[in-house]
Design an enzyme around this catalytic site. Structure first.
Site, PDB file in Angstrom:
ATOM      1  N   GLU A  39      -2.363  -2.343   4.814  1.00 20.74           N
ATOM      2  CA  GLU A  39      -2.191  -2.782   6.201  1.00 20.74           C
ATOM      3  C   GLU A  39      -1.364  -4.054   6.217  1.00 20.74           C
ATOM      4  O   GLU A  39      -1.324  -4.799   5.247  1.00 20.74           O
ATOM      5  CB  GLU A  39      -3.538  -2.988   6.898  1.00 20.74           C
ATOM      6  CG  GLU A  39      -4.499  -3.915   6.165  1.00 20.74           C
ATOM      7  CD  GLU A  39      -4.695  -5.252   6.838  1.00 20.74           C
ATOM      8  OE1 GLU A  39      -3.776  -5.698   7.555  1.00 20.74           O
ATOM      9  OE2 GLU A  39      -5.769  -5.863   6.631  1.00 20.74           O
ATOM     10  N   ARG A  64     -12.900  -7.979   3.084  1.00 22.32           N
ATOM     11  CA  ARG A  64     -12.850  -6.519   3.235  1.00 22.32           C
ATOM     12  C   ARG A  64     -11.676  -6.072   4.105  1.00 22.32           C
ATOM     13  O   ARG A  64     -11.742  -5.067   4.802  1.00 22.32           O
ATOM     14  CB  ARG A  64     -14.185  -5.959   3.756  1.00 22.32           C
ATOM     15  CG  ARG A  64     -15.384  -6.394   2.908  1.00 22.32           C
ATOM     16  CD  ARG A  64     -16.620  -5.594   3.216  1.00 22.32           C
ATOM     17  NE  ARG A  64     -16.537  -4.235   2.693  1.00 22.32           N
ATOM     18  CZ  ARG A  64     -16.769  -3.904   1.419  1.00 22.32           C
ATOM     19  NH1 ARG A  64     -17.060  -4.822   0.524  1.00 22.32           N
ATOM     20  NH2 ARG A  64     -16.691  -2.639   1.038  1.00 22.32           N
ATOM     21  N   CYS A  69       2.056  -4.598  -0.317  1.00 21.18           N
ATOM     22  CA  CYS A  69       2.246  -4.478  -1.770  1.00 21.18           C
ATOM     23  C   CYS A  69       2.052  -5.767  -2.541  1.00 21.18           C
ATOM     24  O   CYS A  69       1.441  -5.764  -3.614  1.00 21.18           O
ATOM     25  CB  CYS A  69       3.611  -3.879  -2.068  1.00 21.18           C
ATOM     26  SG  CYS A  69       5.017  -4.978  -1.734  1.00 21.18           S
ATOM     27  N   HIS A 109       9.531  -4.392  -2.798  1.00 22.64           N
ATOM     28  CA  HIS A 109       8.271  -3.719  -3.159  1.00 22.64           C
ATOM     29  C   HIS A 109       7.866  -4.080  -4.580  1.00 22.64           C
ATOM     30  O   HIS A 109       8.609  -3.839  -5.536  1.00 22.64           O
ATOM     31  CB  HIS A 109       8.390  -2.202  -3.021  1.00 22.64           C
ATOM     32  CG  HIS A 109       7.124  -1.488  -3.365  1.00 22.64           C
ATOM     33  ND1 HIS A 109       5.941  -1.687  -2.675  1.00 22.64           N
ATOM     34  CD2 HIS A 109       6.829  -0.609  -4.366  1.00 22.64           C
ATOM     35  CE1 HIS A 109       4.989  -0.956  -3.212  1.00 22.64           C
ATOM     36  NE2 HIS A 109       5.499  -0.298  -4.238  1.00 22.64           N
ATOM     37  N   ASP A 124       0.824   1.408  -9.333  1.00 24.22           N
ATOM     38  CA  ASP A 124       1.151   0.898  -8.003  1.00 24.22           C
ATOM     39  C   ASP A 124       0.020   1.291  -7.056  1.00 24.22           C
ATOM     40  O   ASP A 124      -0.228   2.481  -6.852  1.00 24.22           O
ATOM     41  CB  ASP A 124       2.484   1.494  -7.534  1.00 24.22           C
ATOM     42  CG  ASP A 124       2.921   1.001  -6.164  1.00 24.22           C
ATOM     43  OD1 ASP A 124       2.217   0.157  -5.570  1.00 24.22           O
ATOM     44  OD2 ASP A 124       3.971   1.464  -5.680  1.00 24.22           O
TER      45      ASP A 124
END
Length: 276
Positions: A39, A64, A69, A109, A124
């Protein structure tokens, strides 16, 4: 360090051996995307993304929440290192669903290279709706099975490697990996672009994903797609209340009241396929 590992293992539900083996890596790489969702709420809310270990642990473990990435894979890298794995940080240029113009985009990324008994593996846990749920070997060019789709790595320009995924019998590009090892500063710079630049899609779109053994769950704006490992998929379009419920129940996120304005904006998205 022991408390860190205990907290992480409890977060993802890992109860197996804590040895730097391929079995351990495979188990963790499947559990992590199922329990720590992808997210990017913070960039969407114009809030900074702090990559310090303390901030990442407070957000993804204690809080939580999920992350994107740089948060996900920096956490995973520290976990693997604490378990005794040999881990190197790399960076990739995203190609997924972007068309030919993707070749002009910056490398934004983060991925990991994990070496086990002399064999290099791509790990990943931070690529959203097409995240790897098993490591794949860097030194093999053919298709490699995962619990979901098949993937393959092939040589690309500049000693780079292109990761592709097989969907519906066709191979689609995911991202192209640079062989250059990355420093903390390299990731900080890429993270700053991703979190703050006007061209970053995370600044404009609600993007959330969670991959379990049963399905890939992907939320783009108000469109929720659930895709089974066999490729079958269902799609629905949610209002603001539905988005809030999906974030809680499907993506396991602690929804905050401050998120409501961006959920309302995402709910107003009109899709051509939804209008048919």
């Amino acid at each position: 360090m022991q408390h860190f590992l205990e907290s992480y293992c409890a977060r993802v539900g890992y109860t197996g051996e804590r040895a730097p083996t391929l079995g351990t890596l495979r188990a963790l790489q499947q559990l992590h995307p199922a329990t720590i969702p992808f997210e990017a709420m913070d960039p969407l809310l114009h809030q900074p993304v702090d990559l310090s270990p303390q901030a990442v642990d407070a957000k993804l473990i204690a809080g939580r929440r999920g992350g994107y990435c740089f948060e996900q894979n920096s956490l995973f890298k520290r976990v693997l290192e604490a378990l005794g794995f040999s881990v190197e940080g790399l960076i990739a240029q995203v190609r997924w669903q972007l068309g030919p113009e993707a070749t002009l985009r910056p490398r934004t990324h983060m991925v990991l290279r994990v070496t086990i008994d002399g064999t290099p593996w791509l790990a990943d846990v931070g690529f959203g709706s097409c995240v790897l749920t098993a490591p794949v070997r860097f030194d093999l060019a053919g298709p490699q099975d995962t619990p979901h789709e098949r993937f393959r790595l092939s040589p690309a320009a500049g000693n780079e490697q292109l990761l592709e995924v097989e969907i519906g019998g066709d191979w689609q590009p995911v991202y192209q990996i640079s062989p250059a090892l990355q420093t903390v500063g390299d990731y900080e710079m890429a993270n700053y672009f991703t979190a703050t630049h006007p061209d970053s899609h995370f600044r404009h779109k609600l993007i959330v994903a969670r991959t379990t053994p049963q399905a890939r769950h992907a939320l783009l704006q108000n469109r929720l797609t659930i895709r089974a490992p066999d490729g079958s998929a269902t799609r629905s379009y949610l209002d603001a209340d539905g988005l809030e419920q999906a974030l809680r129940d499907v993506f396991l996120l602690p929804v905050a009241p401050a998120w409501r304005p961006v959920l309302a904006a995402a709910a107003a998205t009109v899709w051509e396929e939804a209008a048919r």
